[in-house]
Write an enzyme that holds these catalytic residues in place. Structure first.
Site, PDB file in Angstrom:
ATOM      1  N   ASN A  42     -11.598  37.850 -10.340  1.00 44.00           N
ATOM      2  CA  ASN A  42     -11.772  36.845 -11.395  1.00 44.00           C
ATOM      3  C   ASN A  42     -11.677  35.526 -10.581  1.00 44.00           C
ATOM      4  OD1 ASN A  42      -9.086  37.394 -10.750  1.00 44.00           O
ATOM      5  ND2 ASN A  42      -8.434  36.371 -12.642  1.00 44.00           N
ATOM      6  N   ILE A  43     -12.532  34.814 -11.247  1.00 44.66           N
ATOM      7  CA  ILE A  43     -12.813  33.302 -10.537  1.00 44.66           C
ATOM      8  C   ILE A  43     -12.705  32.463 -11.755  1.00 44.66           C
ATOM      9  CG2 ILE A  43     -14.282  31.958  -9.482  1.00 44.66           C
ATOM     10  CD1 ILE A  43     -16.013  34.530  -8.291  1.00 44.66           C
ATOM     11  N   GLU A  44     -11.714  31.702 -11.837  1.00 45.31           N
ATOM     12  CA  GLU A  44     -11.382  30.677 -12.867  1.00 45.31           C
ATOM     13  C   GLU A  44     -12.055  29.450 -12.704  1.00 45.31           C
ATOM     14  OE1 GLU A  44      -7.023  30.835 -13.914  1.00 45.31           O
ATOM     15  OE2 GLU A  44      -7.330  32.841 -14.533  1.00 45.31           O
ATOM     16  N   CYS A  53     -14.694  36.966 -15.034  1.00 43.12           N
ATOM     17  CA  CYS A  53     -13.767  38.327 -14.941  1.00 43.12           C
ATOM     18  C   CYS A  53     -14.248  38.993 -13.496  1.00 43.12           C
ATOM     19  CB  CYS A  53     -13.886  39.263 -16.083  1.00 43.12           C
ATOM     20  SG  CYS A  53     -13.151  38.452 -17.584  1.00 43.12           S
ATOM     21  N   GLU A  55     -14.531  42.358 -13.330  1.00 49.48           N
ATOM     22  CA  GLU A  55     -15.495  43.373 -13.448  1.00 49.48           C
ATOM     23  C   GLU A  55     -16.856  42.731 -13.374  1.00 49.48           C
ATOM     24  OE1 GLU A  55     -12.957  42.609 -15.299  1.00 49.48           O
ATOM     25  OE2 GLU A  55     -11.985  43.918 -16.216  1.00 49.48           O
ATOM     26  N   CYS A  90     -11.806  43.400 -20.691  1.00 46.00           N
ATOM     27  CA  CYS A  90     -12.140  42.582 -21.890  1.00 46.00           C
ATOM     28  C   CYS A  90     -13.279  43.267 -22.479  1.00 46.00           C
ATOM     29  CB  CYS A  90     -11.914  41.184 -21.735  1.00 46.00           C
ATOM     30  SG  CYS A  90     -13.488  40.525 -20.773  1.00 46.00           S
ATOM     31  N   CYS A  93     -16.677  42.207 -20.922  1.00 44.02           N
ATOM     32  CA  CYS A  93     -16.896  43.047 -19.449  1.00 44.02           C
ATOM     33  C   CYS A  93     -17.429  44.393 -20.306  1.00 44.02           C
ATOM     34  CB  CYS A  93     -15.559  43.142 -18.685  1.00 44.02           C
ATOM     35  SG  CYS A  93     -15.394  41.476 -17.708  1.00 44.02           S
TER      36      CYS A  93
HETATM   37  N1  THU Z   1      -9.887  38.769 -16.628  1.00 43.95           N
HETATM   38  C1  THU Z   1     -10.545  39.561 -15.816  1.00 43.95           C
HETATM   39  O1  THU Z   1     -10.652  39.156 -14.537  1.00 43.95           O
HETATM   40  N2  THU Z   1     -10.939  40.766 -16.186  1.00 43.95           N
HETATM   41  C2  THU Z   1     -10.826  41.257 -17.884  1.00 43.95           C
HETATM   42  O2  THU Z   1     -11.375  42.192 -18.044  1.00 43.95           O
HETATM   43  C3  THU Z   1      -9.841  40.356 -18.683  1.00 43.95           C
HETATM   44  C4  THU Z   1      -9.448  39.121 -17.976  1.00 43.95           C
HETATM   45  C5  THU Z   1      -9.126  37.610 -15.795  1.00 43.95           C
HETATM   46  C6  THU Z   1      -9.786  36.206 -16.576  1.00 43.95           C
HETATM   47  C7  THU Z   1      -8.815  35.330 -16.397  1.00 43.95           C
HETATM   48  O3  THU Z   1      -8.979  34.553 -14.926  1.00 43.95           O
HETATM   49  C8  THU Z   1      -7.576  36.042 -16.347  1.00 43.95           C
HETATM   50  O4  THU Z   1      -7.773  37.434 -16.155  1.00 43.95           O
HETATM   51  C9  THU Z   1      -6.662  36.030 -17.511  1.00 43.95           C
HETATM   52  O5  THU Z   1      -7.190  35.837 -18.699  1.00 43.95           O
END
Ligand code: THU
Length: 130
Positions: A42-44, A53, A55, A90, A93
């Site tokens: 994940n890259i915020e 996300c 995935e 999620c 994804c």
């Molecule tokens: N996140 C994912 O990388 N994949 C998911 O399927 C659900 C959420 C990440 C997004 C965010 O950076 C962190 O989890 C918290 O929501």
């Protein structure tokens, strides 16, 4: 590449997570039908909606390299280095998976010591498509 190996690749990818806002690191390892593995984390972003996300990072890496056929994805995630609870993908994804994958595409999660395997149709029934 067995399920445990794919989970391990996801775990390695989670080490690269950029998650300064949530503190929740996620790693994914996407197995193509010809045996190649594409990893993602994940890259915020400070503009939260721009977050990607793990995935989708893995899928977009693969598709951007011309790979469109997939068998399975492993996903791990958690806070403070604790990846013991299952981290199901999620909804966004799951929809991206539905764009590229058959209903029997495997989604592999680790829950404690156990590996759980679902199909895409388990996690996203009645899929939207154009
Ligand atoms: N996140 C994912 O990388 N994949 C998911 O399927 C659900 C959420 C990440 C997004 C965010 O950076 C962190 O989890 C918290 O929501």
């Amino acid at each position: 590449m067995n399920e445990t190996e794919l989970i391990e690749r996801a775990h390695q990818a989670a080490q690269h997570a950029y998650a300064p806002y949530s503190g929740f690191a996620v790693g994914a390892a996407l197995l193509s039908s010809d045996g190649e593995v594409f990893t993602g984390c994940n890259i915020e972003n400070g503009s939260f909606g721009a977050t990607c996300c793990a995935e989708r990072t893995a899928f977009f890496k693969a598709v951007s390299e011309g790979v469109y056929d997939f068998d399975a994805i492993a996903v791990v995630g958690g806070k403070d280095g604790d990846f013991t609870s299952a981290c199901p993908p999620c909804g966004i994804c799951r929809q991206v998976m539905a764009e590229f994958c058959a209903p029997d595409f495997k989604i592999i999660l680790r829950d404690g010591e156990n590996v759980q395997t679902f199909t895409l149709s388990d996690l996203l029934p009645l899929t939207f498509s154009l």
